[in-house]
Design a protein around this motif. Sequence first.
Motif, PDB file in Angstrom:
ATOM      1  N   ILE A 202      30.196  46.362  19.958  1.00  0.00           N
ATOM      2  CA  ILE A 202      29.003  47.109  19.559  1.00  0.00           C
ATOM      3  C   ILE A 202      28.972  47.197  18.040  1.00  0.00           C
ATOM      4  CG2 ILE A 202      27.745  49.292  19.726  1.00  0.00           C
ATOM      5  CD1 ILE A 202      29.251  49.724  22.416  1.00  0.00           C
TER       6      ILE A 202
ATOM      7  N   TYR B 181      27.620  47.891  14.190  1.00  0.00           N
ATOM      8  CA  TYR B 181      26.903  48.925  13.441  1.00  0.00           C
ATOM      9  C   TYR B 181      26.255  48.294  12.209  1.00  0.00           C
ATOM     10  CZ  TYR B 181      29.025  52.815  16.009  1.00  0.00           C
ATOM     11  OH  TYR B 181      29.389  53.715  16.968  1.00  0.00           O
ATOM     12  N   ASP B 182      25.196  48.919  11.694  1.00  0.00           N
ATOM     13  CA  ASP B 182      24.612  48.468  10.442  1.00  0.00           C
ATOM     14  C   ASP B 182      25.562  48.836   9.300  1.00  0.00           C
ATOM     15  OD1 ASP B 182      24.293  51.218  10.006  1.00  0.00           O
ATOM     16  OD2 ASP B 182      22.117  51.144   9.967  1.00  0.00           O
ATOM     17  N   TYR B 183      25.212  48.443   8.093  1.00  0.00           N
ATOM     18  CA  TYR B 183      26.126  48.680   6.974  1.00  0.00           C
ATOM     19  C   TYR B 183      26.442  50.160   6.793  1.00  0.00           C
ATOM     20  CZ  TYR B 183      28.307  49.141   2.498  1.00  0.00           C
ATOM     21  OH  TYR B 183      29.202  49.492   1.520  1.00  0.00           O
ATOM     22  N   ASP B 184      25.425  51.019   6.810  1.00  0.00           N
ATOM     23  CA  ASP B 184      25.673  52.444   6.567  1.00  0.00           C
ATOM     24  C   ASP B 184      26.600  53.039   7.621  1.00  0.00           C
ATOM     25  OD1 ASP B 184      24.104  52.423   4.276  1.00  0.00           O
ATOM     26  OD2 ASP B 184      22.291  53.038   5.364  1.00  0.00           O
ATOM     27  N   GLY B 185      26.380  52.699   8.889  1.00  0.00           N
ATOM     28  CA  GLY B 185      27.248  53.179   9.956  1.00  0.00           C
ATOM     29  C   GLY B 185      28.650  52.606   9.839  1.00  0.00           C
ATOM     30  N   SER B 186      28.731  51.330   9.455  1.00  0.00           N
ATOM     31  CA  SER B 186      30.035  50.683   9.277  1.00  0.00           C
ATOM     32  C   SER B 186      30.803  51.323   8.132  1.00  0.00           C
ATOM     33  CB  SER B 186      29.854  49.183   9.005  1.00  0.00           C
ATOM     34  OG  SER B 186      29.281  48.538  10.116  1.00  0.00           O
TER      35      SER B 186
ATOM     36  N   ALA C 249      32.125  54.719   9.133  1.00  0.00           N
ATOM     37  CA  ALA C 249      33.291  54.567  10.010  1.00  0.00           C
ATOM     38  C   ALA C 249      34.519  54.158   9.200  1.00  0.00           C
ATOM     39  CB  ALA C 249      33.002  53.536  11.098  1.00  0.00           C
TER      40      ALA C 249
ATOM     41  N   HIS D 258      39.089  48.753  18.053  1.00  0.00           N
ATOM     42  CA  HIS D 258      37.916  48.505  17.216  1.00  0.00           C
ATOM     43  C   HIS D 258      38.280  47.522  16.103  1.00  0.00           C
ATOM     44  CE1 HIS D 258      36.392  52.044  19.249  1.00  0.00           C
ATOM     45  NE2 HIS D 258      37.389  52.766  18.755  1.00  0.00           N
TER      46      HIS D 258
ATOM     47  N   ARG E 133      32.613  48.548  17.265  1.00  0.00           N
ATOM     48  CA  ARG E 133      33.232  49.556  18.130  1.00  0.00           C
ATOM     49  C   ARG E 133      33.545  48.912  19.475  1.00  0.00           C
ATOM     50  NH1 ARG E 133      29.625  53.643  20.325  1.00  0.00           N
ATOM     51  NH2 ARG E 133      30.505  53.363  22.361  1.00  0.00           N
TER      52      ARG E 133
ATOM     53  N   CYS F 160      31.048  45.093   8.512  1.00  0.00           N
ATOM     54  CA  CYS F 160      30.564  45.341   9.865  1.00  0.00           C
ATOM     55  C   CYS F 160      31.673  46.004  10.679  1.00  0.00           C
ATOM     56  CB  CYS F 160      30.141  44.034  10.525  1.00  0.00           C
ATOM     57  SG  CYS F 160      29.478  44.266  12.194  1.00  0.00           S
TER      58      CYS F 160
END
Length: 116
Positions: free
Chosen positions: A50, A52-57, A60, A31, A46, A43
Motif C-alpha cells: 500500500i 503513500y504519497d510523498y507527504d504521507g511517506s 511515516a 513495511h 505499508r 515512497c
Amino acid sequence: MSERSADEWEQYLAEHTDEVLMFIDADYEIHTFEHDQEHDELCFLRGGSIGYDYDGSRAALEGFAEDDSDIHKLVPRDEEYAERKQLTDGEFDTPQEWAESNAQPPTDAATNGGDA
C-alpha cells in the motif's frame, strides 16, 4: 531514535536506489521505504504494497526515525521479496534475529585488538 534522521534516510535512499529500508513495527507488520524512481521521491509501502504519497511517506519516515523500537535493515531491492518471504515463513526466531542476519562480521583489526 534510529541511527539516522529522516533527512539522512531520505538522502541515503535517493542515492542508493538499489536498496530499500525494510522494517518490522511493534505489531510485527513488515513495511518498506524506498526511492520511487518513476516519481523521483520517497515512497512508503505499508505492508509492502500500500503506497503513500510523498507527504504521507515523509511523515511515516519521520516517525520511524524518531522511534527506536522498529527493527530494520537495508536490503538490496532485488532481494526484498526473498527477505519478506523468509520473515513470513518463520525462518527467523525473532525479528531482531532477522535484522542482525547478514551483518558484516568483525574485521581482523577489531578482533585482534587493532593488530592486522
